[in-house]
Scaffold this motif. Structure first.
Motif, short mmCIF file in Angstrom:
data_model
loop_
_atom_site.label_atom_id
_atom_site.label_comp_id
_atom_site.label_asym_id
_atom_site.label_seq_id
_atom_site.Cartn_x
_atom_site.Cartn_y
_atom_site.Cartn_z
N GLU A 1 4.46 1.68 -5.30
CA GLU A 1 3.87 1.30 -4.53
C GLU A 1 3.50 -0.19 -4.75
OE1 GLU A 1 1.26 4.31 -4.68
OE2 GLU A 1 1.92 5.67 -3.34
N THR A 2 3.42 -1.21 -5.98
CA THR A 2 3.71 -2.29 -6.13
C THR A 2 3.14 -3.11 -4.86
OG1 THR A 2 4.13 -1.64 -8.59
CG2 THR A 2 3.89 -3.54 -8.10
N GLU A 3 2.14 -4.07 -4.55
CA GLU A 3 2.33 -4.70 -3.72
C GLU A 3 2.51 -6.70 -4.34
OE1 GLU A 3 1.24 -4.48 -0.93
OE2 GLU A 3 -0.01 -2.69 -0.74
N ALA A 4 2.18 -7.52 -3.30
CA ALA A 4 3.71 -8.49 -3.81
C ALA A 4 1.97 -9.45 -4.71
CB ALA A 4 3.25 -8.73 -2.65
N SER A 5 0.54 -9.31 -4.68
CA SER A 5 -0.07 -9.09 -5.44
C SER A 5 -0.64 -8.05 -5.70
CB SER A 5 -0.74 -10.05 -5.30
OG SER A 5 -2.03 -10.48 -5.74
N ILE A 6 -0.92 -8.07 -7.84
CA ILE A 6 -1.99 -7.19 -8.29
C ILE A 6 -2.82 -6.34 -7.93
CG2 ILE A 6 -2.41 -7.92 -9.83
CD1 ILE A 6 -1.09 -4.55 -9.81
N THR A 7 -3.49 -7.24 -7.21
CA THR A 7 -5.54 -7.87 -6.76
C THR A 7 -5.24 -6.52 -5.64
OG1 THR A 7 -4.46 -9.27 -5.81
CG2 THR A 7 -6.12 -9.11 -7.27
#
Length: 521
Positions: free
Chosen positions: A365-371
């Motif tokens: 589920e990791t997004e392109a930016s960790i935020t």
């Protein structure tokens, strides 16, 4: 020996503004390069730099006749007649370029170390968990250290070659494009005619890289603002509309031409980024799953996205020559130990830490930016997104300054004095609008980051430094036992080309999937 017409371009001298051939009074007044037709002494062509005859240079310069000195090749170096291997070293060959540098406020080793960290620790660190998602937990760990070591080594190559060329040419300092141009003039004869092209190519890739980063900044800020604001709005705005909203004030901010006025924004950005990353670490380290729950290595078809992202995050080669040129003790920048080794070691460690634990925390589920993985309705998480978004927003103007300077320097002399102010403002507005248009067309952060890393930074960070070293070492001191420098640099060039091609291909395929409806708009 027969003479060829339209030969390769002239070689910059060792810094002297005196032509070795006689100049007429009129040509001196006009500051133009006279037509020169000379014969190269074939008996000297295999000799060393120190026994070359400056009275019989290799270059035939009729193709550069009547070209103004300040405009030829867009070079910042004086274009004057010299021999192939770089000016007169003097009888003892002990010219020390560092003693001739005139830096008003030279930086100490610690100050350079801080600047290196500031130039390398940017939004790329927030994309590292996504990079690990495209490599696997354990493969990403090993590969990040390996790619970081290669990037650092290529910076060593560039700075070392710059020092060699400064001594040969008797020039106190050089920029990245200067080093590339001079290396081609010192390299094999076949490369000499391409010296102006390599300068143009380096500057072009620097502009594409930095403007690409500006586009990524717009997407990053817009995406984070969207996540925060949409929680409180009944009607959700698309990320493309948010990009336009964010770009509007930047049109006016980027009209500021003096970096001094941007300094307070830089300070605010640094504080906000630091606080935001610290709070992000708190979220990442809470309730971590076991490493066995994550893939140790993913399928190789995803590796190019990893490569492009890591190169984008780690590569700071565009700033290293500026840092080295401003140092009080430039010899401390490379070597062992050195400012570069300590700085890049810390950067690689931090990036690996964020990538490893970010992917361990969020997995697939990791997004392109960790935020973007932080809880959407959590007040503290919302504050992190806003802080980092504001920090990147302010950083845009600083990142924007360099490509504008490069482009304006290339066209300034072609515009009349009366129209220069309005022309520069038009250039600045046009570039902000261009960045906005690209970001609106490609609002998917992941492949965008990978594309910039694969195209621009694999070229500038690996391929170009390796070619520069081959050119600089071509005749003296040579490629070493069994031509090990040739094989080593050939391997780096091949690695860069593979990363360039595969990263570009995979990123474009990702964009195609987005336009076909494979991703959220």
């Amino acid at each position: 020996m027969s003479l060829k017409r339209g030969g390769p371009p002239p070689a910059p001298s060792s810094g002297s503004a005196v032509m070795t051939t006689s100049l007429s009074a009129s040509s001196l007044d006009q500051q133009k390069i006279p037509t020169v037709v000379t014969v190269y002494d074939s008996e000297k062509k295999n000799g060393s730099r120190n026994n070359a005859n400056i009275g019989q240079p290799k270059f035939i310069r009729s193709d550069m006749a009547d070209v103004p000195v300040q405009q030829a090749a867009g070079s910042t170096l004086p274009l004057v007649l010299t021999r192939k291997k770089g000016g007169d070293d003097g009888e003892d060959g002990t010219y020390n370029p560092f003693e001739h540098r005139k830096v008003v406020h030279p930086t100490s080793d610690m100050e350079t170390f801080v600047h290196l960290l500031k130039g390398s620790l940017g939004s790329g660190i927030l994309a590292m968990p996504m990079a690990f998602a495209n490599a696997g937990l354990w493969f990403g760990l090993i590969a990040t250290f390996a790619v970081g070591a290669l990037c650092t080594y290529c910076v060593h190559i560039l700075v070392k070659c710059a020092h060699i060329l400064c001594r040969r040419r008797k020039i106190p300092m050089m920029g990245f494009a200067d080093v590339a141009e001079q290396a081609f003039l010192d390299g094999p004869p076949a490369l000499n005619r391409w010296s102006r092209f390599i300068r143009f190519m380096v500057n072009t890739f620097l502009v594409f890289d930095l403007l690409g980063c500006c586009c990524i900044y717009l997407v990053f800020v817009a995406t984070n603002l969207q996540q925060v604001v949409d929680v409180y709005l009944e009607t959700q705005l698309s990320v493309r509309l948010w990009i336009v909203i964010v770009s509007a004030p930047l049109v006016f901010m980027c009209l500021v031409r003096n970096l001094k006025f941007l300094t307070p924004f830089s300070m605010i950005a640094n504080i906000l980024m630091f606080v935001g990353i610290v709070i992000t670490f708190v979220y990442m380290f809470s309730d971590l799953p076991a490493p066995a729950e994550r893939e140790g290595i993913v399928k190789p078809t995803q590796w190019p996205l990893f490569f492009g992202t890591v190169i984008f995050a780690l590569e700071g080669i565009g700033v290293v020559m500026s840092l080295e040129n401003d140092m009080k003790n430039p010899t401390h920048f490379i070597g062992c130990p050195s400012v570069l080794n300590f700085g890049m070691g810390l950067v690689i460690g931090l990036y690996t830490l964020v990538g490893f634990f970010g992917y361990l925390k969020y997995g697939s589920e990791t997004e392109a930016s960790i935020t973007l993985n932080l809880p959407k309705e959590d007040k503290l998480a919302q504050s992190v997104k806003l802080m980092i978004a504001i920090a990147i927003f302010f950083t845009f103007t600083l990142q924007f300054y360099v490509p504008v300077s490069i482009l304006w320097k290339g066209i300034e002399s072609k515009i009349s004095a009366a129209r220069q102010n309005i022309s520069e403002y038009a250039l600045r507005v046009s570039l902000v609008v261009l960045c906005c248009a690209i970001a609106v067309a490609l609002p998917n952060l992941g492949p965008f980051i990978s594309l910039i890393g694969a195209v621009c930074l694999s070229t500038l960070g690996m391929i170009v430094p390796s070619i520069i070293e081959l050119a600089v070492y071509y005749e003296e001191p040579g490629y070493g036992t069994f031509k090990w420098r040739l094989w080593k640099n050939s391997g780096l060039i091949l690695f860069g080309i593979v990363g360039f091609v595969t990263g570009t291909y995979v990123s474009i395929r990702e964009f195609q999937a987005e336009f076909a409806g494979g991703h959220e708009k």
